[in-house]
Design an enzyme around this catalytic site. Structure first.
Site: not given
Length: 232
Positions: A57, A150
């Protein structure tokens, strides 16, 4: 019906071993249509960020160190969630982290009865197929070109589109459009001929009985037929 599609990012895979939620993104839908309302927050996990999680992420410890604790903004999140059903991809994972954070601050966990898991829906609809969010975006033509890493809010927005498709999405729209077109065509077929019909003067009916001359000519013709079957 109001629903909230959400996604989380975390420091790892298991809140029971100390992993924490570091981001949540929520998208509001009413009757499967996005309203434009959303909720997004980052949280200081009060711990380090493993390299493997950061690679997924892109959220570093230094970036998150200046963000609020979950406890400080939990009320805002709960107010946005309300009592709506909560939709997530592999929802057990997201529910597990969200409820772990709530329990950590002494709040009531969210009932699992509110959980809608799009992985479970996709598994029933496409058995044997790939079920990742990326795979479903590809299947349904949802543009994910801007998804480099993400991100909770971005993934929630993508999932909202996938969720609609999993529930019939565009097919429903096509069926309605086809039905409307059929009705329009039927209307045209009925109404158009009447609109094109020119006005004409009414004519008196013509006589159709044979004249005396025609009857005499017919009798002469019949009499001349040799071996007529009606004479046997």
């Amino acid at each position: 019906m109001r629903e909230v599609i959400f996604d989380t990012e975390t420091t790892g895979l298991d809140p029971k071993t100390g992993d924490r939620m570091v981001e949540i993104g929520c998208v509001e839908m009413v009757d499967r249509v996005e309203t434009g309302e959303s909720y997004h927050a980052y949280y200081n996990p009060e711990r380090d960020m493993p390299a493997a999680a950061e690679a997924v992420h892109g959220l570093s410890s230094s970036f998150l160190s200046g963000k609020p604790l979950f406890a400080n903004t939990a009320d805002e999140l709960l107010e946005f969630l309300g009592d709506a059903p909560l939709v997530a991809h592999n929802a057990g994972f997201d529910f597990g982290f969200l409820n772990a954070e709530l329990e950590r601050i002494g709040r009531t966990p969210i009932s699992m009865d509110r959980m809608i898991d799009t992985v479970a829906i996709a598994r029933k609809k496409h058995p044997g197929a790939k079920l990742s969010l990326d795979a479903l975006c590809n299947r349904y033509g949802v543009d994910r070109s801007h998804r480099v890493k993400h991100g909770a809010l971005l993934d929630a927005e993508l999932l909202a589109q996938v969720y609609v498709e999993l529930n019939g999405g565009r097919q429903i729209g096509l069926e309605l459009a086809t039905e409307a077109s059929a009705k329009s065509a039927a209307t045209l077929e009925v109404e158009a001929p009447a609109a094109r019909r020119p006005a004409r003067d009414r004519r008196e009916p013509r006589p159709h009985s044979a004249s005396a001359h025609e009857l005499a000519h017919h009798s002469e013709f019949v009499a001349g037929i040799e071996k007529a079957i009606w004479s046997r």
